[in-house]
Design an enzyme around this catalytic site. Structure first.
Site, PDB file in Angstrom:
ATOM      1  N   ARG A 140       0.826  -1.206   0.000  1.00 19.07           N
ATOM      2  CA  ARG A 140       0.000   0.000   0.000  1.00 19.07           C
ATOM      3  C   ARG A 140       0.863   1.259   0.000  1.00 19.07           C
ATOM      4  NH1 ARG A 140      -3.093   2.433   4.641  1.00 19.07           N
ATOM      5  NH2 ARG A 140      -4.597   3.840   3.681  1.00 19.07           N
ATOM      6  N   HIS A 176       0.625   4.230  -2.762  1.00 22.73           N
ATOM      7  CA  HIS A 176       0.339   5.612  -2.390  1.00 22.73           C
ATOM      8  C   HIS A 176       1.499   6.532  -2.755  1.00 22.73           C
ATOM      9  CE1 HIS A 176      -3.264   5.172   0.550  1.00 22.73           C
ATOM     10  NE2 HIS A 176      -3.322   4.276  -0.425  1.00 22.73           N
ATOM     11  N   ASP A 177       2.713   6.029  -2.721  1.00 24.35           N
ATOM     12  CA  ASP A 177       3.847   6.850  -3.132  1.00 24.35           C
ATOM     13  C   ASP A 177       3.786   7.137  -4.625  1.00 24.35           C
ATOM     14  OD1 ASP A 177       6.342   8.211  -2.897  1.00 24.35           O
ATOM     15  OD2 ASP A 177       7.350   6.431  -3.685  1.00 24.35           O
ATOM     16  N   VAL A 214       1.238   9.754  -6.181  1.00 25.86           N
ATOM     17  CA  VAL A 214       1.406  11.181  -5.878  1.00 25.86           C
ATOM     18  C   VAL A 214       2.824  11.584  -6.266  1.00 25.86           C
ATOM     19  CG1 VAL A 214       1.244  12.971  -4.110  1.00 25.86           C
ATOM     20  CG2 VAL A 214      -0.165  10.898  -3.932  1.00 25.86           C
ATOM     21  N   GLY A 223       4.584  10.543  -8.541  1.00 30.39           N
ATOM     22  CA  GLY A 223       5.369   9.428  -9.052  1.00 30.39           C
ATOM     23  C   GLY A 223       6.105   8.705  -7.942  1.00 30.39           C
ATOM     24  N   ASP A 258       8.718   8.482  -6.019  1.00 28.72           N
ATOM     25  CA  ASP A 258       9.881   9.284  -5.627  1.00 28.72           C
ATOM     26  C   ASP A 258      10.115   9.323  -4.123  1.00 28.72           C
ATOM     27  OD1 ASP A 258       7.721  10.794  -4.811  1.00 28.72           O
ATOM     28  OD2 ASP A 258       8.475  12.693  -5.648  1.00 28.72           O
ATOM     29  N   SER A 314       8.290  10.447  -1.889  1.00 30.49           N
ATOM     30  CA  SER A 314       7.771  11.649  -1.234  1.00 30.49           C
ATOM     31  C   SER A 314       6.827  11.300  -0.091  1.00 30.49           C
ATOM     32  CB  SER A 314       7.065  12.554  -2.250  1.00 30.49           C
ATOM     33  OG  SER A 314       6.076  11.838  -2.974  1.00 30.49           O
ATOM     34  N   ASN A 317      -3.396   8.644   4.101  1.00 31.00           N
ATOM     35  CA  ASN A 317      -2.105   8.080   4.493  1.00 31.00           C
ATOM     36  C   ASN A 317      -1.910   7.946   5.991  1.00 31.00           C
ATOM     37  OD1 ASN A 317      -1.138   7.729   1.860  1.00 31.00           O
ATOM     38  ND2 ASN A 317      -0.320   9.806   1.754  1.00 31.00           N
ATOM     39  N   PRO A 322      -6.781   7.302  -5.092  1.00 28.77           N
ATOM     40  CA  PRO A 322      -8.173   6.889  -5.296  1.00 28.77           C
ATOM     41  C   PRO A 322      -8.883   6.530  -3.993  1.00 28.77           C
ATOM     42  CG  PRO A 322      -6.744   5.868  -6.912  1.00 28.77           C
ATOM     43  CD  PRO A 322      -5.846   6.514  -5.898  1.00 28.77           C
ATOM     44  N   HIS A 351      -5.846  -6.197  -2.828  1.00 28.49           N
ATOM     45  CA  HIS A 351      -6.766  -6.283  -1.693  1.00 28.49           C
ATOM     46  C   HIS A 351      -6.949  -7.716  -1.211  1.00 28.49           C
ATOM     47  CE1 HIS A 351      -8.929  -2.145  -2.258  1.00 28.49           C
ATOM     48  NE2 HIS A 351      -7.663  -2.032  -1.936  1.00 28.49           N
ATOM     49  N   ASP A 402      -9.785 -10.159   2.901  1.00 24.37           N
ATOM     50  CA  ASP A 402      -9.973 -11.494   2.343  1.00 24.37           C
ATOM     51  C   ASP A 402     -10.082 -12.467   3.515  1.00 24.37           C
ATOM     52  OD1 ASP A 402      -9.992 -13.850   0.960  1.00 24.37           O
ATOM     53  OD2 ASP A 402      -8.094 -13.543  -0.088  1.00 24.37           O
ATOM     54  N   ASP A 437      -2.547 -14.036  -2.988  1.00 22.32           N
ATOM     55  CA  ASP A 437      -3.031 -14.981  -4.002  1.00 22.32           C
ATOM     56  C   ASP A 437      -4.123 -14.304  -4.814  1.00 22.32           C
ATOM     57  OD1 ASP A 437      -5.357 -15.034  -2.354  1.00 22.32           O
ATOM     58  OD2 ASP A 437      -4.542 -16.707  -1.202  1.00 22.32           O
TER      59      ASP A 437
END
Length: 338
Positions: free
Chosen positions: A70, A74-75, A78, A80, A82, A84, A101, A170, A200, A259, A267
């Site tokens: 995750r 998330h990196d 935003v 790219g 990098d 950040s 975040n 998203p 997920h 899951d 999987d």
């Protein structure tokens, strides 16, 4: 992906022309500036050192795999890929302070990897590459082999904005059109959207991100009113887990495995669940509302197809907005700019 919190309206025409011809499992080209074994001469044991630290920590906490996957997602979404997302801000305006975040974790392990690499090869390995490697290595731990190839050579960014994170990551409440638009704006296509949603299959979801599907869904003051897109028995299970949210809709501590029964195993079971209308988030269920996406879901119920497709889609994701060569920097510490 364990992405929570992922939005922009951008024309889909170009992206769909590029990606609609790509079938599940199609390989992606190498990105300029990235290559396999980038540190072979400058820091020969770089990837071994990173894997050793990550595997040692994952052995004691299997939940880290979902957290690093995750974090990577998330990196990259935003500014790219990098690193950040790792930066601190004294005024709480960095990406990690944005609502999507706030539940990220594993920063201490990233720091541990960075410290080990700095001892071995000072100023050579970027934090951005460490995030990419940690995602791969943590997920691969259960199989004791690399599930996908990580091309390295990224450099670190120097800007981190909570508002950009809020806009670009998203949301779990996103509809299909919003998700596709968001992925398109990052150079990713329909196939990548569906395949990467398969992340997920590990991790947990906060009840407050999907409880609106469970209680009073149509707003008619009927607590047992559920989203008709949910399997009724699965909805009852979630209601039992998230009952606390009836009294406190803002509760952000109650979590449920995404899951159930297999939340620590990477999987393709996510797609089996999805076909049974057991997708936890609106952003999961909405994949079945589009015929092309639903067809991809069908194909990904084959484990071999899923693993092959995932390694290609996450490789493409790892190429978003890269800083290479003279751009960016190699941070000495991952949470601060040099």
């Amino acid at each position: 992906m364990v992405a929570k919190g992922l939005i922009t309206g951008v024309s889909l025409v170009l992206a769909l022309l590029v990606f609609s011809a790509a079938g599940v499992g199609t390989a992606s080209a190498q990105a300029p500036g990235l290559k396999k074994g980038f540190y072979k001469k400058s820091c020969p044991r770089a990837e071994d050192i990173a894997r050793e630290v990550v595997w040692a920590r994952v052995a004691g906490n299997r939940e880290l795999a979902a957290k690093f996957l995750r974090m990577f997602f998330h990196d990259c979404f935003v500014r790219g890929c990098d690193a950040s997302v790792l930066l601190d801000s004294p005024t709480n305006t960095a990406e990690k302070n944005a609502p999507p975040n706030l539940s990220l974790a594993g920063f201490d392990v990233i720091d541990e990897v960075k410290a080990a690499l700095e001892r071995a090869c000072p100023g050579v390995v970027s934090c951005a590459d460490i995030v990419a490697l940690a995602a791969r290595d943590s997920v691969s731990f259960q199989y004791k082999r690399n599930l996908w190839e990580v091309e390295t050579g990224r450099r670190d960014g120097t800007v981190s904005s909570d508002q950009e994170a809020l806009a670009d990551i998203p949301a779990p409440t996103s509809t299909f059109d919003i998700l596709l638009s968001n992925f398109s704006s990052k150079g990713l296509g329909l196939q990548d959207l569906v395949v990467l949603s398969g992340a997920h299959t590990i991790g947990v979801g906060n009840c407050n991100l999907f409880s609106s599907r469970l209680f009073n869904f149509t707003g008619k003051n009927n607590p047992s009113d559920i989203d008709p897109a949910l399997n009724p028995s699965y909805a009852r299970f979630l209601q039992g887990q998230c009952r606390r949210n009836l009294q406190d809709p803002n509760d952000n501590t109650t979590v449920v495995p995404m899951d159930p029964g297999s939340s620590l195993s990477f999987d393709n079971h996510y797609f089996v669940n999805l076909k049974a209308h057991q997708g936890m988030f609106t952003s999961d269920a909405t994949l079945l509302t589009n015929g092309r996406a639903a067809n991809i879901v069908d194909k990904l119920q084959d484990p071999g197809v899923f693993f092959d497709a995932f390694k290609n889609s996450i490789k493409r994701m790892g190429q978003i907005g890269m800083l290479t060569s003279a751009n960016g920097q190699i941070r000495k510490k991952c949470n601060v700019v040099n």
